[in-house]
Design an enzyme around this catalytic site. Sequence first.
Site, mmCIF file in Angstrom:
data_model
loop_
_atom_site.group_PDB
_atom_site.id
_atom_site.type_symbol
_atom_site.label_atom_id
_atom_site.label_comp_id
_atom_site.label_asym_id
_atom_site.label_seq_id
_atom_site.Cartn_x
_atom_site.Cartn_y
_atom_site.Cartn_z
ATOM 1 N N ASP A 1 24.521 48.491 59.867
ATOM 2 C CA ASP A 1 24.954 50.090 60.358
ATOM 3 C C ASP A 1 26.370 49.997 61.169
ATOM 4 O OD1 ASP A 1 24.495 52.709 60.709
ATOM 5 O OD2 ASP A 1 23.483 52.204 62.835
ATOM 6 N N CYS B 1 6.416 69.312 49.153
ATOM 7 C CA CYS B 1 6.281 69.154 50.769
ATOM 8 C C CYS B 1 7.674 69.524 51.228
ATOM 9 C CB CYS B 1 5.934 67.882 51.221
ATOM 10 S SG CYS B 1 5.713 67.705 52.964
ATOM 11 N N CYS C 1 9.251 68.488 56.752
ATOM 12 C CA CYS C 1 10.540 67.866 57.562
ATOM 13 C C CYS C 1 11.548 69.016 57.733
ATOM 14 C CB CYS C 1 11.213 66.624 57.312
ATOM 15 S SG CYS C 1 11.661 67.012 55.274
ATOM 16 N N CYS D 1 11.644 65.491 62.364
ATOM 17 C CA CYS D 1 11.439 65.602 60.955
ATOM 18 C C CYS D 1 10.854 64.021 60.447
ATOM 19 C CB CYS D 1 13.049 65.734 60.317
ATOM 20 S SG CYS D 1 14.253 64.471 60.571
ATOM 21 N N CYS E 1 6.308 63.529 58.698
ATOM 22 C CA CYS E 1 6.179 63.314 57.235
ATOM 23 C C CYS E 1 4.963 62.445 57.137
ATOM 24 C CB CYS E 1 7.300 62.277 56.877
ATOM 25 S SG CYS E 1 7.154 61.423 55.343
#
Length: 354
Positions: free
Chosen positions: A105, A162, A165, A215, A219
């Site tokens: 990251d 779906c 989110c 979000c 899920c």
Amino acid sequence: MPGLPERLSAWLAAGAHGEMAWMAERTAERTAPAGLWPEVRSVVMLGLSYAPGTNPLDLLARRDRAAIAAYAQRRDYHEVVKGKLKELGGLLAARSGRPVKVFVDTAPVMEKPLAEAAGLGWQGKHTVLISREHGNWLLLGAIYSAAELEPDAPEPEHCGTCRRCLDICPTAAFPEPFRLDARRCLSYLTIEHAGPIPAEFRAPMGNRVFGCDDCLAICPWNKFAQDARATRLAARDDLAAPPLADLARLDDAAFRRLFAGTPVKRTGRDRFLRNVLIAIGNSGDRALAAEAARLLDDPAPLVRGMAVWACGRLLDRNACADLHARSGRGEADPHVLAEWRAALATRDEETPLP
């Protein structure tokens, strides 16, 4: 990763990265692993679960408490994941006889598309990687290897119709499925954004003071996730639901002590208190107005401005006028002055609390 350079270019051209200027830098390295390290022949993607033990959405109703994103209630994942990657990367290098590099990251690596291509999961409509086994509670790391490894098949998308989110997002940060506008995202605004939070996003922040898990928490694939088992990533009990009143009293030294070793520390005390004061303003609790009023004389304009806003939300116009007479008359910062004007113009004694 077909089409990735074009997708990234369009996202940047739309300005959806906000103030994250680093996203627009080194794009050739970001979209092609060999651009970052010419020797790379294979990328091994790994994930470490940080699945929380409780539903983060439950905390949003406790308005006098602070909601901190699940990943940030733990030790900084960079050092934890990187240590594991180095250990595994060393084993891979020894067995293959070829060098490796590990990334977590902080380099121009597009972990989520790479993880999807490697079969770890798929990027959901909220753009976060979703795993069949771990839901979307995964911290990602990459091992770049100079060895030729047999690739795994990519994971197809399993979101179907779906859109939970997308619908739960308090700021409508998804202009369409699979696309995020960071400028509207509470995670971006509470962590990456350096200045005052735009007025339109303050009420939707609720009591979120660092990040937003909405979000992620909604899920349905999370039903397969188990509580994170990595000992060094264990959640801290004192960060699960800290009182806003306690957080509002942090000076710089106390802030550093409380959040030492966690991702929260990187925001700095002033930016964090900006978020805490917005949460106080959203609490509807007049008792917390005293904590906001105490910060009207804070050295940081960012803190003073949000203290004014919080007082304007919790107190009537006459009370705000008294506070202004005590703390606001010598104010010179244009942002803080604008907050005073708004607080003194919008409330009277008969106006009900929001």
